[in-house]
Design a protein around this motif. Structure first.
Motif, short mmCIF file in Angstrom:
data_model
loop_
_atom_site.label_atom_id
_atom_site.label_comp_id
_atom_site.label_asym_id
_atom_site.label_seq_id
_atom_site.Cartn_x
_atom_site.Cartn_y
_atom_site.Cartn_z
N ALA A 241 0.92 -1.26 0.11
CA ALA A 241 0.10 0.01 0.03
C ALA A 241 1.03 1.25 -0.06
CB ALA A 241 -0.86 0.08 1.13
N ASP A 242 0.62 2.14 -1.13
CA ASP A 242 1.25 3.42 -0.99
C ASP A 242 0.58 4.41 -0.31
OD1 ASP A 242 2.67 5.81 -2.01
OD2 ASP A 242 1.06 5.87 -3.58
N PRO A 243 1.09 5.24 0.54
CA PRO A 243 0.38 6.42 1.26
C PRO A 243 0.55 7.61 0.51
CG PRO A 243 2.45 6.32 2.31
CD PRO A 243 2.59 5.17 1.09
N ASN A 288 -10.75 -2.48 4.10
CA ASN A 288 -11.96 -2.45 3.02
C ASN A 288 -11.73 -3.25 1.83
OD1 ASN A 288 -12.97 -0.27 4.21
ND2 ASN A 288 -11.84 1.21 3.05
N LYS A 289 -10.26 -3.53 1.47
CA LYS A 289 -9.87 -4.51 0.46
C LYS A 289 -10.00 -5.92 0.78
CE LYS A 289 -9.19 -0.97 -2.39
NZ LYS A 289 -9.51 -0.15 -1.68
N GLY A 290 -10.70 -6.88 -0.17
CA GLY A 290 -10.48 -8.08 0.46
C GLY A 290 -9.38 -9.13 -0.52
N LYS A 291 -10.10 -10.27 -1.02
CA LYS A 291 -9.12 -11.42 -1.62
C LYS A 291 -8.47 -10.68 -3.04
CE LYS A 291 -10.98 -15.57 0.51
NZ LYS A 291 -11.52 -16.73 0.44
N GLU A 292 -9.12 -9.88 -3.64
CA GLU A 292 -9.10 -9.16 -4.78
C GLU A 292 -7.75 -8.42 -4.74
OE1 GLU A 292 -10.92 -5.90 -2.75
OE2 GLU A 292 -11.50 -7.89 -2.82
N SER A 293 -7.41 -8.10 -3.49
CA SER A 293 -6.23 -7.19 -3.41
C SER A 293 -4.90 -8.23 -3.08
CB SER A 293 -6.20 -6.29 -2.34
OG SER A 293 -6.27 -6.84 -0.93
N HIS A 294 -5.14 -9.47 -2.90
CA HIS A 294 -3.89 -10.42 -2.42
C HIS A 294 -2.91 -10.34 -3.67
CE1 HIS A 294 -2.01 -13.67 -0.74
NE2 HIS A 294 -2.12 -14.49 -1.98
N LEU A 298 -1.36 -1.40 -4.19
CA LEU A 298 -2.42 -0.48 -3.95
C LEU A 298 -1.89 0.92 -3.94
CD1 LEU A 298 -4.33 -2.51 -1.10
CD2 LEU A 298 -4.88 -2.54 -3.52
N MET A 299 -2.72 1.76 -4.76
CA MET A 299 -2.25 3.13 -4.90
C MET A 299 -3.60 3.90 -4.96
SD MET A 299 0.55 5.07 -7.27
CE MET A 299 -0.54 5.24 -8.76
N SER A 300 -3.76 5.10 -4.29
CA SER A 300 -4.62 5.83 -4.42
C SER A 300 -6.18 5.19 -4.15
CB SER A 300 -4.96 6.63 -5.74
OG SER A 300 -3.96 7.57 -5.76
N TRP A 301 -6.22 4.14 -3.46
CA TRP A 301 -7.02 3.44 -2.87
C TRP A 301 -7.81 2.46 -3.75
CZ3 TRP A 301 -6.81 8.71 -1.83
CH2 TRP A 301 -6.54 9.07 -0.76
N LYS A 302 -6.70 2.13 -4.88
CA LYS A 302 -7.30 1.20 -5.90
C LYS A 302 -6.13 0.40 -6.38
CE LYS A 302 -10.05 4.78 -8.30
NZ LYS A 302 -10.32 5.43 -9.54
N ILE A 303 -6.45 -0.78 -6.95
CA ILE A 303 -5.40 -1.77 -7.17
C ILE A 303 -4.66 -1.04 -8.61
CG2 ILE A 303 -5.08 -4.02 -8.38
CD1 ILE A 303 -7.28 -4.97 -6.69
N HIS A 304 -3.36 -1.15 -8.56
CA HIS A 304 -2.76 -0.48 -9.43
C HIS A 304 -1.58 -1.61 -10.11
CE1 HIS A 304 0.03 2.27 -11.48
NE2 HIS A 304 -0.75 3.16 -11.46
N PRO A 305 -1.25 -1.47 -11.30
CA PRO A 305 -0.14 -2.26 -11.92
C PRO A 305 1.26 -1.92 -11.08
CG PRO A 305 -1.19 -1.10 -13.73
CD PRO A 305 -1.90 -0.54 -12.27
N PHE A 306 2.06 -3.07 -11.12
CA PHE A 306 3.29 -2.91 -10.53
C PHE A 306 4.08 -1.83 -11.51
CE2 PHE A 306 2.30 -7.32 -9.00
CZ PHE A 306 2.62 -7.06 -7.38
N ALA A 307 5.28 -1.53 -11.03
CA ALA A 307 6.34 -0.75 -11.97
C ALA A 307 6.39 -1.43 -13.20
CB ALA A 307 7.71 -0.74 -11.27
#
Length: 344
Positions: A241-243, A288-294, A298-307
């Motif tokens: 998670a990115d703050p 808030n996030k469930g198994k979909e975030s495994h 996470l960036m800006s409260w959303k799943i984001h691609p890796f670098a």
């Protein structure tokens, strides 16, 4: 489920990413009535900055038992006392953890296993930015690499079977969230062309405070890329998670020079999120996030691609190299056997 690995790499410039992160993205707060009652959480580096704020937010959700894992027990107790005044019903403990020491990380994990009957959440928040090259005597590694990556990954692996075993039987999966950074998306990663990769971080010629920090966080993306194959989301949900950039934190505490300190302060004041909003990214990843975030970033409260580099043929080779080098570095702690046991 579509995770970070399944998404197309982002081609958005980092300037646009930064602008969206700092000024357009909206926090996703826990739903009313969300309760962590009866649950136990560990927060590393929880005596100040975003770790402290995240711990407060977890306590605000009626968390029953909090372990503040800190290097300085004195500073940890001072922070815990403030929390106890606000949340007198919570059991708040301070445990010592020095992330520059493999011995300390292992001792902490053994204590978690032996002394906690239940553990639901681990937030690995402790991290540093160094402005001068410094080697950790006990390991021989550059300190940023040691704290932000090697010791953090060791602690994550050591905690995984404990989280799996000590969550309530038949209950929801445990949570392991590792603090990341949007700057991973802009990392130049000068060490990528070296073989071995990790040893290159110990070369003073390659050290710069910004790139070494960015790359140390990028390594966690690479490790998670493979780690997710060993851990079921039914047992432990693991995410990054990115703050975003936040003002009034201790991360840049080693900045020297009046001009530099003033610049950091002004930049934070004009662009930075508040610690409350920044820390909400961690709480969102946990609550808030469930198994979909495994296995996701996470960036800006959303799943984001890796670098984006990780999706390239070269990046895939280096990602695998980093994985193997990390397992070899941490072999003294039996990490391969632990990961294989998680997969069984």
């Amino acid at each position: 489920m579509v995770g970070s690995k399944d998404l197309k790499p982002s081609n958005v410039s980092f300037g646009k990413v930064f602008f969206n992160n700092q000024f357009r993205a909206k926090p996703q707060w826990p739903a009313p009535g969300t309760s962590l009652s009866s649950k136990t959480a560990i927060v590393t580096g929880g005596n100040s900055g975003l770790g402290y704020e995240a711990a407060l937010q977890l306590l605000g959700l009626k968390l029953s038992h909090l372990i503040l894992a800190v290097r300085s027990l004195e500073k940890g107790e001072a922070a815990a006392n403030k929390m106890r005044q606000i949340y007198p019903k919570a059991n708040i403990e301070v445990w010592q953890l020095d992330m520059s020491s493999y011995d300390s990380v292992q001792a902490f994990a053994r204590r978690v296993e032996s002394q906690l009957s239940r553990i639901d959440i681990a937030l690995l928040n402790a991290g540093i930015i160094k402005f001068t090259f410094n080697t950790v005597k006990s390991t021989g590694h550059e300190e940023t690499l040691q704290v932000n990556y090697l010791s953090t990954m060791l602690l994550a692996v050591l905690l995984l079977p404990i989280l799996k075993a000590k969550r309530p039987q038949g209950g929801p999966p445990a949570r392991l969230t590792i603090v990341s950074a949007a700057l991973t998306l802009a990392a130049k990663f000068p060490e990528k062309d070296r073989n071995p990769v990790l040893a290159a971080f110990d070369d003073p010629k390659l050290f710069t405070n910004d790139e070494t920090y960015n790359s140390s966080k990028l390594l966690a993306h690479m490790f998670l890329w493979n780690l997710v194959d060993y851990v079921s989301a039914d047992d432990v949900i693991v995410n990054l998670a990115d703050p975003a950039w936040c003002k009034d934190t201790k991360l840049a505490r080693e900045v020297t020079g009046a001009g530099m300190k003033l610049g950091v302060k002004l930049f934070g004041a004009t662009t930075g999120r508040t610690p409350k909003v920044g820390a909400s990214c961690f709480v969102d990843a946990i609550v808030n996030k469930g198994k979909e975030s495994h296995g996701c970033f996470l960036m800006s409260w959303k799943i984001h691609p890796f670098a984006a580099y990780l999706y390239t043929p070269e990046g895939q080779v280096v990602t695998q190299r980093v994985w193997e080098e990390t397992l070899a570095e941490l072999d003294f702690a039996g990490v391969r056997a632990i990961l294989n046991s998680m997969k069984a």
